[in-house]
Design an enzyme around this catalytic site. Structure first.
Site, PDB file in Angstrom:
ATOM      1  N   GLU A 141     -14.068  -4.657  -3.519  1.00 54.08           N
ATOM      2  CA  GLU A 141     -13.681  -3.245  -3.681  1.00 54.08           C
ATOM      3  C   GLU A 141     -14.282  -2.401  -2.556  1.00 54.08           C
ATOM      4  O   GLU A 141     -14.852  -1.346  -2.792  1.00 54.08           O
ATOM      5  CB  GLU A 141     -14.154  -2.729  -5.048  1.00 54.08           C
ATOM      6  N   CYS A 158     -14.334   1.927 -15.686  1.00 54.74           N
ATOM      7  CA  CYS A 158     -15.065   2.979 -14.990  1.00 54.74           C
ATOM      8  C   CYS A 158     -14.142   4.092 -14.518  1.00 54.74           C
ATOM      9  O   CYS A 158     -14.526   5.268 -14.530  1.00 54.74           O
ATOM     10  CB  CYS A 158     -15.842   2.390 -13.814  1.00 54.74           C
TER      11      CYS A 158
END
Length: 667
Positions: A322, A413
């Site tokens: 990521e 998240c």
């Protein structure tokens, strides 16, 4: 008292004992009441749909139960990740922002009930981490056998603390209650007693605790919190890695830990962690006057905006980790662009503006906010993207990248980060420095501002982002001399971004005009702002006209993925073509220099949006599959943020200007 506290937090102002701080301070979101058709419905949807759905999912997925089991010291951690605690904290933070401007007894009581559950899970010395407390002999696999043992990697113990601190600060400042704040302070005091120059040393694996400690410092003026935030920052670069390895997991770049923070000059590693690190560095630089921090984040910002930013404001190109890729590595088909990274990008650029007072930071903030951030939440308020694609080719689409939104994720998240970002948007509209009032975002509503200790009401009216005609009505209680600084967006000055990463293919020559009480005025431009200083009287009116033409954007030639292609922009909005408007396919359109597109407002689409329509070449294969033809076909582009609301299919942001090659693919 509550209003003063809210000002301290959301304006960036320091508590009475603090001296240094951000020179440019946002007007508190509690002093700005929006009344527009773009953001106000989103904020209301967040209040009525997203927050309740988030709490419900925290209960249904076992996140709440983790806290209950921790209180009993019995059971087995019931979710996947040790940071799942933070989904409750972030939802409480968003709920607190909402309560600050929209009192709701039912929501207030529910939040208090969650705080009771959180309190029960806290250990006597302040430790709060359900992944270990439930069963200390058998903690989560990422957690290590002892407290903090794996903090440098993936235990997320301090990450959990950071989000607790941010939620507790928001809750206290919104409600005046200390129930969650006391939990946070007890945990923070444990950290102060555990970490430091003559205590335990660690560079947190996932940054955010540094930002949270600064929040607590602003409330308490307890210098130990600020000192610990700086200590955690300064610990980076001390761990031994394979410095010569190009693997970010081996050389520490994934954690922004390869170099001391003051020596870093490039945006690297996990994009969300990076944004929280750079935001914390900005906070500490503002509060301590540390010029080395400031110099470092200035260089990092130049690198990100000049070499690593997607055209819609997304960041973090590489799915593996990521993370940021190499300079100019911005692939479309595999773009990651995590929603949390876009949120962090907005937070960091707000802080960079607060440090420097330059419009270029708000330009990046606006680009991200209107495009690559709100693309991450569906208009229903309860469907989300974790990643934000730049291109979907249906015949190649990975099952997770076909354009469908999800109600929740195993790692959630992003949805809970959206919960806390959306209600804070009014706090990004205005800022102040001395007697200067900055207009950063163009959102209709009423703001109550204090200039030179005197009240001024500022009413903004427009139909932005669809229309560039803006009006501001100023009403000081009595005639008052001060300066209005109106941001002239980079896109209205022939700057696609504040770097050479993207440019408009052709310059526009329509000027930005400003009138005061109907009369044209000449104005100076400073740091991207039109400067208007005069003695303002009640109902004085400023009109600014930002020309909104359909523009073609081209990428720097070093972005190989976009060579020979253009993206479409009008005002702050980046556009894409989606299958539903274009006979099921979008990857075969051409956008030559001669293409002419018109902007049309469609009130029946996506709650009302401006779409781009025209007729452009489209490469087609005949029924026999043996002949290729390029004929003119109707074309429609929609705002990028609005895609994936009508089922799964192709989507494209970048369009080739001409055919340069044809690949033959068997299906």
């Amino acid at each position: 008292m509550k209003r003063i506290l809210l000002f301290l937090m959301f304006s960036g102002a320091a508590a009475t004992a603090q001296v240094k701080d951000y020179p440019y301070r946002p007007v508190a979101f509690t002093s700005v009441k929006l009344s527009d058709n773009f953001w106000t419905p989103r904020i209301e949807t967040n209040r009525t749909v997203t927050i309740p759905a988030s709490f419900e999912r925290c209960e249904n997925t076992g996140r709440v139960k983790n806290f209950q089991m921790a209180a009993q010291h019995s059971g087995k951690f019931g979710t996947t990740f040790p940071f799942d605690d933070t989904d409750i904290y972030k939802t409480i933070e968003g709920a607190s922002f909402s309560l600050a401007v929209h009192p709701d007894k039912k929501l207030d009581a529910y939040v208090d009930s969650m705080i009771v559950i959180i309190a029960g899970a806290q250990e006597p010395d302040g430790y709060l981490y359900t992944a270990r407390t439930i069963d200390p002999a058998h903690p989560h696999a990422w957690s290590g056998t002892r407290r903090w043992e794996n903090e440098h990697d993936n235990s997320h113990e301090l990450y959990n603390s950071g989000h607790l601190f941010e939620a507790a600060s928001a809750h206290f400042l919104a409600t005046g209650k200390r129930n969650l704040l006391n939990i946070a302070l007890k945990n923070a005091d444990l950290l102060v007693n555990t970490f430091g120059p003559d205590k335990m040393h660690v560079a947190p694996g996932h940054e955010v605790v540094e930002m949270g400690l600064v929040r607590l410092y602003r409330i308490t003026s307890k210098k130990e919190y600020l000192d610990l935030a700086k200590f955690f920052l300064d610990e980076r670069g001390k761990r031994q890695y394979n410095k010569r390895s190009k693997n970010p997991f081996q050389n520490g770049e994934y954690w922004q830990n390869a170099k001391p923070v003051i020596d870093q000059d490039e945006a690297v590693g996990h994009a969300v962690r990076a944004m929280y690190l750079y935001s914390a560095m900005a906070d500490v630089a503002a509060l301590t006057g540390d010029r080395q921090y400031l110099n470092a984040i200035d260089h990092i910002w130049d690198n990100m905006v000049g070499k690593k930013l997607y055209v819609q404001g997304g960041i973090g190109a590489v799915p593996d980790g990521e993370r940021f890729g190499d300079n100019y590595d911005l692939p479309n088909g595999t773009a990651y662009n995590e929603t949390c990274a876009a949120i962090g990008n907005v937070m960091w650029n707000q802080r960079m503006f607060q440090l420097h007072g330059e419009a270029k930071y708000v330009d990046v903030l606006e680009k991200t906010l209107y495009n690559g951030l709100i693309s991450g939440v569906g208009m229903d308020g309860k469907s989300f993207f974790y990643t934000n694609a730049m291109q979907i080719k249906h015949i190649f689409a990975h099952k997770d990248m076909e354009g469908g939104r999800s109600g929740w994720f195993e790692c959630s998240c992003c949805p809970t980060n959206i919960v806390r970002l959306i209600p804070s948007i009014p706090g990004y509209v205005y800022a102040q420095n001395g007697d200067a009032v900055f207009v950063n975002l163009f959102i209709p509503g009423t703001a109550d501002i204090v200039v030179n200790n005197k009240p001024v009401q500022l009413i903004q009216q427009n139909n932005y982002p669809w229309d560039g005609r803006l009006q501001f009505t100023l009403s000081p209680k009595s005639p008052l001399t001060f300066t209005m600084k109106l941001r002239i967006p980079g896109w209205a000055q022939n700057k696609a971004v504040p770097s050479d990463l993207y440019t408009f293919s052709q310059a526009a020559d329509t000027p930005v005009t400003i009138r005061v009480n109907g009369e044209p005025v000449n104005y100076a431009v400073e740091n991207g702002y039109a400067v208007l200083k005069r003695t303002w009287k009640k109902n004085d009116r400023i009109e600014m006209n930002l020309p909104m033409e359909v523009r073609s954007v081209v990428a720097n030639p070093l972005v190989r993925e976009d060579l020979g292609k253009v993206a479409l922009q009008r005002g702050p909005i980046i556009y894409c073509a989606e299958w539903a408007d274009n006979d099921g396919s979008t990857s075969n359109f051409l956008m030559p220099k001669t293409a002419s597109l018109s902007a049309e407002f469609d009130k029946g689409l996506f709650n009302g949006v401006t779409v781009l329509r025209g007729s452009v070449p489209k490469v087609m294969v005949d029924a026999s599959g043996e002949k290729i033809d390029t004929g003119s076909k109707p074309f429609t582009a929609i705002p990028y943020y609005a895609w994936a609301h009508r089922g799964k299919g192709e989507m494209t942001v970048w369009f080739p200007q001409k055919v340069t090659n044809v690949d033959l693919i068997s299906k």
